[in-house]
Design an enzyme around this catalytic site. Structure first.
Site, mmCIF file in Angstrom:
data_model
loop_
_atom_site.group_PDB
_atom_site.id
_atom_site.type_symbol
_atom_site.label_atom_id
_atom_site.label_comp_id
_atom_site.label_asym_id
_atom_site.label_seq_id
_atom_site.Cartn_x
_atom_site.Cartn_y
_atom_site.Cartn_z
ATOM 1 N N SER A 1 20.498 67.903 -5.617
ATOM 2 C CA SER A 1 20.738 67.435 -4.247
ATOM 3 C C SER A 1 21.901 66.464 -4.280
ATOM 4 O O SER A 1 22.155 65.816 -5.303
ATOM 5 C CB SER A 1 19.496 66.730 -3.692
ATOM 6 O OG SER A 1 19.782 66.053 -2.475
ATOM 7 N N TYR B 1 12.670 60.957 -5.161
ATOM 8 C CA TYR B 1 13.404 62.205 -4.957
ATOM 9 C C TYR B 1 14.841 62.068 -5.461
ATOM 10 O O TYR B 1 15.335 62.927 -6.205
ATOM 11 C CB TYR B 1 13.400 62.568 -3.470
ATOM 12 C CG TYR B 1 14.160 63.830 -3.142
ATOM 13 C CD1 TYR B 1 13.597 65.077 -3.361
ATOM 14 C CD2 TYR B 1 15.452 63.767 -2.615
ATOM 15 C CE1 TYR B 1 14.300 66.246 -3.056
ATOM 16 C CE2 TYR B 1 16.159 64.915 -2.307
ATOM 17 C CZ TYR B 1 15.579 66.160 -2.533
ATOM 18 O OH TYR B 1 16.283 67.303 -2.233
#
Length: 285
Positions: free
Chosen positions: A168, A186
């Protein structure tokens, strides 16, 4: 002189440079979102078998039904539903055994399964941080490890097998901070999995397995929906990118097909960022 110049011109056959004709692929987290778009791209680019896995059997079955209804896949090409919980080593091992019932090798592994969790810094629970790190990093490592024997079987210097991992932009720049959508685990997990890919590229390259990472920005999906809404929605987020939009299904599908094709044969240990230039555009502010 003209004859000599003509002799120096050598052209190559690029007609099938992005073809995946006959390849066998496994996509974890493949029942929706980026995984499903990628599976669709793989089938439409020529894969003969694409195995879809995620935790929910109903979601896998629905995804496979849609994939098998694609009108432009190769004759006899087929998607397979194998539900499995990638967060558990025993389930990863079972997944490999189930895949082996249908094929003796795998050409492409897309380790895409992942999770996120948002919470204020002072309230972020240990269990959530552990869950995200386990699924987004540890399970990716063991998925690659357990599939490595199947990936090695067809792999050659001229036609290496491929492993892709989903990172990401939050693993490269800052993720969401400061509010209930803050995603500390995350962001850390996505930085870790992209660096894991670099290490595995060096480890597995001599075994003719190429490993690369993909770092998406905002793509409309179930997992990203809440965060995108909290940040102003699709239209506002699109205007923040130099190309004026958020990600589309074809963006991820095309990137996966490229990396898995002959065209991506010299990419190893790389990270392709899919954010429309948003990270660089932010430098203007």
């Amino acid at each position: 002189m003209a004859a000599e110049a003509k002799a120096d011109v050598q052209l190559h056959d690029f007609a099938n440079i992005f073809s995946l004709d006959g390849k066998v692929a496994v996509v974890t987290g493949g029942s929706r979102g980026l995984g499903l778009h990628s599976a669709s791209g793989l089938l439409q680019a020529g894969c003969s078998k694409v195995f879809i896995t995620s935790r929910k059997a109903s979601a896998c079955d629905a995804a496979v039904a849609a994939l098998n209804a694609l009108p432009n896949k190769r004759p006899n090409a087929r998607a397979y539903s194998i539900p499995a919980d990638s967060s558990k080593l025993s389930e990863i091992e079972r997944l490999v055994k189930e895949v082996e019932k249908h094929t003796d090798h795998v050409d492409i592994l897309f380790a895409n399964a992942g999770a996120t969790w948002g919470a204020y810094f002072d309230e972020h629970p240990e269990s959530a941080f552990a869950k995200v790190m386990d699924l987004n990093v540890k399970s990716v490592f063991f998925t690659i490890q357990k599939f490595a024997p199947l990936l090695e079987k067809p792999a050659t210097l001229g036609s290496p097998s491929r492993v892709l991992v989903t990172g990401s932009v939050a693993g490269i720049t800052l993720g969401s901070l400061g509010d209930a959508t803050a995603s500390y685990g995350y962001s850390a997990s996505k930085a870790a999995v992209l660096h894991l890919a670099r290490n595995l590229a060096v480890e597995l390259g001599p075994r003719h397995i190429l490993v690369n990472g993909i770092a998406p920005g905002f793509f409309p999906s179930k997992m990203a929906a809440h965060l995108m809404e909290e940040n102003g929605g699709v239209e506002k987020l699109g205007k923040q990118s130099p190309n004026g939009r958020v990600g589309r299904a074809e963006d991820i599908a095309a990137t996966v097909v490229f990396l898995c094709s002959r065209g991506g044969g010299h990419c190893n240990g790389d990270t392709i960022v899919l954010d429309g230039g948003k990270m660089w555009g932010a430098a203007k502010l």
